[in-house]
Write an enzyme that holds these catalytic residues in place. Structure first.
Site, PDB file in Angstrom:
ATOM      1  N   ASP A   3      30.874   3.300 -44.637  1.00 12.74           N
ATOM      2  CA  ASP A   3      30.139   4.445 -44.111  1.00 12.74           C
ATOM      3  C   ASP A   3      29.957   5.449 -45.237  1.00 12.74           C
ATOM      4  O   ASP A   3      30.931   5.849 -45.887  1.00 12.74           O
ATOM      5  CB  ASP A   3      30.906   5.085 -42.955  1.00 12.74           C
TER       6      ASP A   3
ATOM      7  N   CYS B  59      35.527  -0.627 -26.237  1.00 11.02           N
ATOM      8  CA  CYS B  59      34.929  -0.149 -24.989  1.00 11.02           C
ATOM      9  C   CYS B  59      33.465   0.238 -25.168  1.00 11.02           C
ATOM     10  O   CYS B  59      32.689   0.231 -24.218  1.00 11.02           O
ATOM     11  CB  CYS B  59      35.722   1.029 -24.436  1.00 11.02           C
TER      12      CYS B  59
ATOM     13  N   GLU C  42      25.063   1.132 -44.065  1.00 11.11           N
ATOM     14  CA  GLU C  42      23.974   1.735 -43.295  1.00 11.11           C
ATOM     15  C   GLU C  42      22.675   1.733 -44.087  1.00 11.11           C
ATOM     16  O   GLU C  42      22.668   1.909 -45.306  1.00 11.11           O
ATOM     17  CB  GLU C  42      24.316   3.186 -42.950  1.00 11.11           C
TER      18      GLU C  42
ATOM     19  N   ASP D 173      34.748   8.680 -39.779  1.00  4.43           N
ATOM     20  CA  ASP D 173      34.055   7.857 -40.778  1.00  4.43           C
ATOM     21  C   ASP D 173      34.563   6.416 -40.754  1.00  4.43           C
ATOM     22  O   ASP D 173      33.781   5.476 -40.931  1.00  4.43           O
ATOM     23  CB  ASP D 173      34.226   8.459 -42.175  1.00  4.43           C
TER      24      ASP D 173
ATOM     25  N   CYS E 135      38.476   8.784 -28.177  1.00  3.54           N
ATOM     26  CA  CYS E 135      37.777   8.124 -27.076  1.00  3.54           C
ATOM     27  C   CYS E 135      38.483   8.425 -25.750  1.00  3.54           C
ATOM     28  O   CYS E 135      39.677   8.095 -25.592  1.00  3.54           O
ATOM     29  CB  CYS E 135      37.708   6.620 -27.307  1.00  3.54           C
TER      30      CYS E 135
ATOM     31  N   CYS F   1      39.291   4.491 -23.868  1.00  2.00           N
ATOM     32  CA  CYS F   1      40.373   3.600 -24.303  1.00  2.00           C
ATOM     33  C   CYS F   1      41.485   4.342 -25.037  1.00  2.00           C
ATOM     34  O   CYS F   1      42.495   3.741 -25.406  1.00  2.00           O
ATOM     35  CB  CYS F   1      39.817   2.481 -25.177  1.00  2.00           C
TER      36      CYS F   1
END
Length: 361
Positions: free
Chosen positions: A177, A317, A261, A342, A332, A335
């Site tokens: 990333d 998830c 990316e 990152d 999250c 989960c």
């Protein structure tokens, strides 16, 4: 492409600088001709039209007989490519060059006989000492580019046809990333720092710029101040390139598959608050280094769409957890995964890359 240091004599250095001057003059004249022709007739001049005028140009300006014909053709090709980039909205309208913006020449048709031991032959210049720190195949070199920057001379040797390298079987893969605070975060939790060379040198750059602005235009002191400022800019650029080369080499040596990316850097540069940081990070240059290093090593590089890589939970998830740039921790609610944002994005990038590769196979 290979880059070696050149050690021209003072006489050869004068010839090279004079060649730069003549090439820059031709570039600016050709640009002026294109602008004037379009204003008067509403149509553009093509590269072939200007190239066909070179013999007449040489007759009217005998000094251009001191420059190799292919070098002059390449100058017009540079200008033509600048217009192509402009019309395809990849660059701004071509502008006239000063001596600090035109500091390289290219011989597009090199020959094996141009190389002998630690010397390279530059037509109209002569045999120039070359510090070849590694062996290379002279017969495969097709393009010779000579560049002056940061007070030194370099020669870039480009191969016309690249050897086909067998692809490595994928045994380990990584997602990366790209960021501003940390230049790279990997799916394995490793971070590569962003040294921010430009920001560190900003104080010195501003002082050099102020010193330049106080000098009288046309004076030798102004010329010296301008050279010092240019050398500092070159130094920052060299620091950045060196850092990116080390990072890309480290990743290519350790992993068989690299997923990253496909960022719209041009569009992101329109953000006034982040433009400087993005430009200093040089994501595009890093991608270029990774691409050719991976290709030469038989490794694999896959670019993936960047949508929701930071927002989607990588814990399995798939929950979308919206957060702005100031939030550095992914938490999250579904989960319970807590992880650096990152690293979370890098894991998602890896998963997407593996999916793309599976679909392609």
């Amino acid at each position: 492409m290979l880059r070696f240091r050149l050690k021209p004599t003072k006489e050869q250095e004068q010839k090279l600088f004079y060649t730069f001057y003549l090439c820059r003059k031709l570039y600016n004249q050709a640009l002026e001709e294109r602008i004037t022709y379009y204003r008067e007739k509403g149509i553009s001049i093509r590269y072939t039209d200007q190239q066909n005028q070179l013999p007449t140009w040489k007759q009217e300006h005998p000094e251009y007989k001191e420059v190799h014909s292919q070098v002059l053709q390449n100058v017009l090709q540079r200008l033509d490519q600048a217009f192509v980039n402009f019309f395809e909205k990849r660059a701004r309208f071509p502008k006239f060059k000063n001596k600090f913006m035109f500091r390289s020449i290219t011989y597009p048709q090199a020959r094996a006989r141009y190389f002998h031991e630690n010397q390279v032959y530059l037509p109209k210049i002569g045999w120039v000492r070359m510090m070849a720190h590694q062996p290379f195949d002279a017969a495969s070199v097709k393009i010779i580019n000579v560049k002056f920057h940061d007070g030194r001379w370099d020669v870039n040797l480009t191969y016309g046809t690249e050897a086909v390298v067998s692809r490595t079987e994928i045994q380990n893969a990584v997602g990366i990333d790209l960021g501003v605070l940390s230049l790279i975060a990997t799916s394995e939790g490793e971070f590569f720092e962003n040294p921010q060379w430009l920001q560190k040198s900003e104080g010195r750059l501003k002082r050099k710029q102020r010193q330049l602005s106080r000098k009288k235009k046309g004076s030798k002191n102004r010329e010296k101040a301008k050279q010092k400022l240019q050398c500092l800019h070159d130094h920052v650029a060299n620091q950045r390139k060196d850092h990116l080369h080390k990072i890309s080499r480290s990743l290519v040596d350790r992993y068989d598959l690299i997923c990253m990316e496909d960022l719209p850097v041009t569009g992101m540069m329109k953000n006034d608050r982040l433009a400087k940081s993005i430009a200093n990070a040089s994501w595009g240059k890093l991608a270029t280094y990774l691409e050719y290093k991976a290709k030469n090593a038989g490794k694999h590089l896959i670019t993936v769409p960047p949508h929701y890589t930071s927002q989607r939970c990588s814990g399995g998830c798939g929950t979308i957890v919206k957060k702005n740039l100031s939030v550095r921790l992914h938490q999250c609610p579904t989960c319970g995964l807590e992880i650096d944002r990152d690293v979370n994005a890098a894991i998602n990038i890896l998963h997407r890359g593996l999916e793309i590769r599976h679909q392609a196979s």
